[in-house]
Design a protein around this motif. Structure first.
Motif, PDB file in Angstrom:
ATOM      1  N   UNK A 170       6.512  19.801  10.436  1.00 36.13           N
ATOM      2  CA  UNK A 170       6.247  18.716   9.482  1.00 36.13           C
ATOM      3  C   UNK A 170       5.485  17.560  10.137  1.00 36.13           C
ATOM      4  N   UNK A 171       4.990  16.649   9.303  1.00 32.30           N
ATOM      5  CA  UNK A 171       4.431  15.380   9.765  1.00 32.30           C
ATOM      6  C   UNK A 171       5.312  14.251   9.224  1.00 32.30           C
ATOM      7  N   UNK A 172       5.328  13.094   9.893  1.00 26.06           N
ATOM      8  CA  UNK A 172       6.065  11.926   9.402  1.00 26.06           C
ATOM      9  C   UNK A 172       5.082  10.959   8.754  1.00 26.06           C
ATOM     10  N   UNK A 173       5.566  10.240   7.755  1.00 25.09           N
ATOM     11  CA  UNK A 173       4.724   9.247   7.066  1.00 25.09           C
ATOM     12  C   UNK A 173       4.773   7.965   7.885  1.00 25.09           C
ATOM     13  N   UNK A 174       3.730   7.721   8.659  1.00 22.51           N
ATOM     14  CA  UNK A 174       3.717   6.500   9.483  1.00 22.51           C
ATOM     15  C   UNK A 174       2.276   6.032   9.669  1.00 22.51           C
ATOM     16  N   UNK A 175       2.075   4.855  10.290  1.00 23.71           N
ATOM     17  CA  UNK A 175       0.710   4.316  10.439  1.00 23.71           C
ATOM     18  C   UNK A 175      -0.224   5.248  11.228  1.00 23.71           C
ATOM     19  N   UNK A 176       0.320   6.027  12.189  1.00 24.01           N
ATOM     20  CA  UNK A 176      -0.532   6.941  12.977  1.00 24.01           C
ATOM     21  C   UNK A 176      -1.134   8.017  12.073  1.00 24.01           C
ATOM     22  N   UNK A 177      -0.304   8.557  11.153  1.00 22.62           N
ATOM     23  CA  UNK A 177      -0.815   9.579  10.234  1.00 22.62           C
ATOM     24  C   UNK A 177      -1.873   8.956   9.323  1.00 22.62           C
ATOM     25  N   UNK A 178      -1.573   7.756   8.797  1.00 19.30           N
ATOM     26  CA  UNK A 178      -2.543   7.086   7.911  1.00 19.30           C
ATOM     27  C   UNK A 178      -3.887   6.929   8.631  1.00 19.30           C
ATOM     28  N   UNK A 179      -3.851   6.499   9.908  1.00 13.99           N
ATOM     29  CA  UNK A 179      -5.093   6.298  10.675  1.00 13.99           C
ATOM     30  C   UNK A 179      -5.832   7.622  10.865  1.00 13.99           C
ATOM     31  N   UNK A 180      -5.077   8.702  11.149  1.00 19.33           N
ATOM     32  CA  UNK A 180      -5.708  10.016  11.344  1.00 19.33           C
ATOM     33  C   UNK A 180      -6.386  10.491  10.049  1.00 19.33           C
ATOM     34  N   UNK A 181      -5.820  10.109   8.895  1.00 16.50           N
ATOM     35  CA  UNK A 181      -6.408  10.494   7.605  1.00 16.50           C
ATOM     36  C   UNK A 181      -7.496   9.510   7.170  1.00 16.50           C
ATOM     37  N   UNK A 182      -7.725   8.476   7.977  1.00 21.05           N
ATOM     38  CA  UNK A 182      -8.759   7.492   7.664  1.00 21.05           C
ATOM     39  C   UNK A 182      -8.350   6.518   6.576  1.00 21.05           C
ATOM     40  N   UNK A 183      -7.035   6.249   6.449  1.00 26.30           N
ATOM     41  CA  UNK A 183      -6.507   5.356   5.401  1.00 26.30           C
ATOM     42  C   UNK A 183      -5.597   4.296   6.023  1.00 26.30           C
ATOM     43  N   UNK A 184      -5.213   3.293   5.197  1.00 28.89           N
ATOM     44  CA  UNK A 184      -4.200   2.328   5.649  1.00 28.89           C
ATOM     45  C   UNK A 184      -2.827   2.872   5.258  1.00 28.89           C
ATOM     46  N   UNK A 185      -1.763   2.313   5.871  1.00 28.06           N
ATOM     47  CA  UNK A 185      -0.402   2.755   5.547  1.00 28.06           C
ATOM     48  C   UNK A 185      -0.124   2.585   4.058  1.00 28.06           C
ATOM     49  N   UNK A 186      -0.576   1.454   3.509  1.00 30.20           N
ATOM     50  CA  UNK A 186      -0.299   1.160   2.090  1.00 30.20           C
ATOM     51  C   UNK A 186      -0.993   2.192   1.187  1.00 30.20           C
ATOM     52  N   UNK A 187      -2.265   2.521   1.508  1.00 26.16           N
ATOM     53  CA  UNK A 187      -3.009   3.498   0.696  1.00 26.16           C
ATOM     54  C   UNK A 187      -2.319   4.867   0.684  1.00 26.16           C
ATOM     55  N   UNK A 188      -1.697   5.205   1.808  1.00 25.44           N
ATOM     56  CA  UNK A 188      -1.067   6.518   1.925  1.00 25.44           C
ATOM     57  C   UNK A 188       0.297   6.543   1.218  1.00 25.44           C
ATOM     58  N   UNK A 189       1.027   5.445   1.298  1.00 27.81           N
ATOM     59  CA  UNK A 189       2.386   5.437   0.736  1.00 27.81           C
ATOM     60  C   UNK A 189       2.406   5.261  -0.785  1.00 27.81           C
ATOM     61  N   UNK A 190       1.433   4.514  -1.330  1.00 27.84           N
ATOM     62  CA  UNK A 190       1.455   4.121  -2.740  1.00 27.84           C
ATOM     63  C   UNK A 190       1.461   5.312  -3.718  1.00 27.84           C
ATOM     64  N   UNK A 191       0.591   6.345  -3.541  1.00 26.97           N
ATOM     65  CA  UNK A 191       0.546   7.411  -4.565  1.00 26.97           C
ATOM     66  C   UNK A 191       1.709   8.416  -4.488  1.00 26.97           C
ATOM     67  N   UNK A 192       2.613   8.283  -3.533  1.00 28.82           N
ATOM     68  CA  UNK A 192       3.694   9.271  -3.366  1.00 28.82           C
ATOM     69  C   UNK A 192       4.613   9.271  -4.597  1.00 28.82           C
ATOM     70  N   UNK A 193       4.830  10.453  -5.230  1.00 29.74           N
ATOM     71  CA  UNK A 193       5.806  10.516  -6.342  1.00 29.74           C
ATOM     72  C   UNK A 193       7.177  10.020  -5.860  1.00 29.74           C
TER      73      UNK A 193
END
Length: 790
Positions: free
Chosen positions: A698-721
């Protein structure tokens, strides 16, 4: 006072007598016949002896050697090695020209050619012919390699080769090779040739017929022979099982290998889909990484990146360890540890710190240490060896792997130009694994991941070969028993047919094996009618196979040679005209026999080597008769391979170059050369994402993952169901990114993605469809849920 020199000279201001190399390659299906012509000219005012040490493919069958001097062609004969050396010496002593070609006793991919007593102003043309099978690549291409580069082989401290058994190499930086190369190839096959690629510039492929089953290709003009020439040949509908039956030689005794018909079978086993889709979740994975000085720069960086991918792709519940070696060796854990998040992180931290700073290339001791470790119940051992192959004691290393072949599988990787094909292929063949070569701009990762997929395939056991032949025809197996069978990989079988059959008769061969408890078999029906115009190619390859097997048996673990086995090798080598470690090709020109006037000069012809820094070499400049009658010592008896590294090498330089060089001690015996290490570039986005995956998949939802996906933490967390767990969402995003942006590198991340999908299934995650839709919207992708495997 200025000394004016013309022509090709060494740094000692000595002319080099080798002027050009011409290579003609003929490929029929997956067998290559190579004819090399080496043109020599003595520009000096004294008689000359030239010694040229060069690489050939380790499994080549050298089957013809001749010399043309003026209008006279002298064809060499294969003779017992000591006898051939004595004939060479005697010929030179009596003023005759002589030519000697012999294989190194340490490694079958190194040859030494001595051209004796070229009078002033005389030219000689040497013709050398060998046959070899082409290896199948991961992408189904067939690989032909013309080795140009021979790096000095590292001789372990305290080891001494037997008297006269070693050859001394004179190496130069590749850019300063003084002779030219012309190379042309003709390819023919029952199936159309779809393309031919090369690591060197080629002229366009010319097709010779409308079916495109015959083609020619040439190296573009102006190629310097300063790197290995690699040719990749692709056929349409490759990998069809085939059998080539070749008639025996009319002049040879019926019942002998050369007098009887010989068959070469190419089999491509296909495994049941049910077995292929289930990847093993157990095993002990041992990675052995070369950290000698010659691995510096890009090589060690690629190796670190590859280890990252390997460690992320391992199945939970397996065991692993990482060894690295140079003059000494290190291991990450005292013994193999179970693979989990903690041990994976600990290993990755140590991998990040690895540099090419362990000195020479002593691979034998770490191998012995690995084999001494007790095996772990129901965790089959899989050994991965990464090396640039600059090893002097090749045969000793391969013998050790063979002695331990029942307890493990060995997968080998030859890194960079000049990696020893004898070592890399020998490790995999004797270890029941698979060999890969990574040269030029090749990416290491896809090839290594293909081998990991092979390692995760269940071991094939109980392999048997059964023949069904007409009455009156008996069969003798010439190949050693098949030790390893992998999905889609070719297995070659050679056999001898004794007795007579009608032209129309057929034979059948069945290879049966057991795979994960499933009995399977591959069957092939074939005609016993001999192929037209194959000459004696198949016989020579079969003789080479038998010679190699016998050579392995002759050298017993205690180092004693078995005299009976040696006699068999010499007899077969002489009978088949194929070279061996105990024989040599000797040609003597009996038409010229004027006693040599004055001393005989000796010139070693330099061989290219690839290095970040230049390495210099001293050329022994004179060979003067020790007794007044011109009696001379054999060219090889005075040479020792242990001097390969310790003796500094002699660079070949033009007039503008002095003797600028850094010694081998600096390269392979030193700490890391800071000056050679490039600044760290930013990390590849794929590796950045992969490095964040957990051992579970698995991967964890954290700022490192957001950076690897080219996004900010907020952009990555917001659309999560809302009801979806963070790690489930993070893992789905990572999979979408891989499928959306990195399909071109799928073979590199496929196994770790399968692990992520298995983890998601185990979570019994809800709202997967919504997550995939939201993830596509966030990342700007259009990846289907089933494409990801969910």
């Amino acid at each position: 006072m200025m000394v004016s020199c013309c022509g090709l000279i060494t740094s000692q201001k000595e002319p080099v007598p080798l002027k050009s190399v011409e290579v003609e390659l003929e490929v029929k299906d997956h067998v290559a016949t190579v004819v090399s012509t080496l043109n020599y000219h003595n520009q000096e005012d004294k008689p000359l002896e030239a010694v040229f040490v060069f690489p050939l493919p380790g499994d080549a069958a050298v089957c013809h050697f001749s010399a043309t001097v003026g209008q006279t062609e002298i064809v060499a004969e294969v003779k017992e090695k000591q006898r051939a050396r004595e004939e060479y010496d005697d010929a030179l002593s009596s003023g005759q020209q002589a030519f000697l070609l012999e294989e190194s006793e340490q490694s079958p991919d190194v040859f030494s050619l001595s051209v004796g007593s070229l009078p002033p102003g005389e030219s000689a043309s040497i013709r050398l012919e060998y046959v070899t099978e082409l290896a199948v690549q991961a992408d189904e291409g067939l690989r032909f390699l013309l080795p140009a580069v021979l790096n000095p082989r590292y001789q372990p401290q305290g080891s001494v080769g037997s008297e006269g058994s070693n050859v001394q190499v004179t190496s130069v930086p590749a850019s300063l090779v003084p002779y030219t190369l012309s190379f042309s190839a003709r390819v023919s096959s029952p199936r159309p040739v779809s393309k031919v690629e090369s690591s060197s510039p080629l002229d366009p492929v010319q097709y010779l017929n409308t079916e495109q089953t015959q083609a020619t290709v040439k190296l573009a003009a102006g190629h310097k022979f300063d790197r290995d020439v690699q040719l990749l040949i692709y056929y349409k509908d490759a990998h069809q099982p085939s059998a080539v039956v070749e008639a025996g030689q009319a002049s040879s005794q019926p019942g002998s290998l050369m007098g009887d018909s010989v068959v070469m079978l190419s089999l491509y086993p296909e495994f049941p889909q049910a077995v292929m889709s289930s990847v093993a979740s157990s095993g002990e994975f041992v990675f052995l990484l070369d950290r000698s000085g010659s691995m510096h720069g890009q090589r060690i960086k690629n190796a670190r990146d590859t280890l990252l991918l390997l460690l992320k792709s391992l199945p939970l519940g397996c065991y692993f360890n990482i060894y690295s070696f140079g003059s000494s060796f290190e291991h990450i854990f005292p013994k193999s540890e179970e693979y989990n998040q903690k041990t994976m992180e600990e290993a990755l931290k140590k991998v990040e710190e690895m540099e090419a700073n362990l000195g020479g290339t002593e691979i034998l001791e770490p191998l012995k240490h690995i084999y001494r470790q007790p095996s772990i119940p129901s965790q089959p051992r899989q050994l991965f060896v990464f090396t640039d192959g600059e090893v002097g004691n090749t045969k000793e290393v391969i013998n050790l792997v063979k002695q331990n072949s029942a307890s493990h599988r060995c997968f080998s990787f030859g890194i960079g130009e000049g990696a020893s094909s004898a070592l890399i292929n020998g490790l995999a063949k004797e270890g029941g694994g698979h060999a890969q070569f990574i040269t030029g701009a090749d990416r290491m990762q896809p090839k290594v991941m293909q081998s990991l997929r092979f390692a995760l395939q269940p071991s094939v056991v109980d392999v048997s070969v059964k023949w069904d032949l007409p009455s009156g025809v008996s069969v003798t197996a010439l190949s050693p028993p098949i030790a390893a069978v992998f999905q889609g990989q070719r297995s070659l079988v050679y056999a001898q047919f004794t007795g007579q059959s009608s032209e129309a008769s057929e034979g059948c061969v069945t290879v049966a094996y057991s795979l994960a408890g499933h009995p399977s078999q591959t069957q092939l029906h074939f005609s016993l009618k001999p192929a037209k115009d194959s000459g004696l190619t198949v016989h020579r390859l079969a003789a080479r196979t038998v010679i190699r097997s016998l050579e392995m048996e002759v050298r017993e673990p205690g180092g004693q040679e078995d005299a009976g086995g040696k006699k068999k090798v010499v007899e077969l080598s002489v009978q088949s005209g194929v070279s061996s470690v105990f024989t040599a090709f000797i040609a003597v020109n009996k038409s010229n026999s004027e006693a040599i006037q004055g001393p005989l000069l000796r010139r070693r012809i330099p061989t290219p080597m690839m290095r970040g820094c230049m390495v210099g070499i001293k050329i022994s400049s004179m060979r003067i008769s020790s007794n007044g009658d011109g009696g001379l010592k054999s060219p090889t008896s005075a040479m020792t391979l242990s001097g390969w590294l310790k003796e500094k090498c002699a660079g070949l330089m033009g007039l503008a170059f002095g003797q600028t060089s850094c010694s081998m001690d600096m390269m392979d015996q030193s700490d890391t050369l800071e000056s050679c290490r490039p600044k760290q570039p930013p990390r590849d986005p794929l590796l950045q994402l992969v490095s964040l995956q957990k051992a579970s998949g698995c991967w964890l939802l954290d700022p490192h993952l957001a950076a690897a996906l080219g996004k900010t933490s907020e952009e990555v967390e917001k659309p999560k169901p809302a009801s979806v767990k963070q790690d489930v969402w993070a893992t789905i995003l990572a999979l979408i990114w891989l499928h959306g942006f990195k399909m071109d590198a799928q073979e590199e991340w496929e196994l770790l993605a399968m692990k992520a999908v298995s983890w998601l299934r185990a979570q019994k995650a809800s709202l997967v469809t919504e997550c995939v839709e939201a993830g596509n919207a966030l990342l700007g992708c259009n990846v289907q849920k089933d494409a990801v495997g969910l």
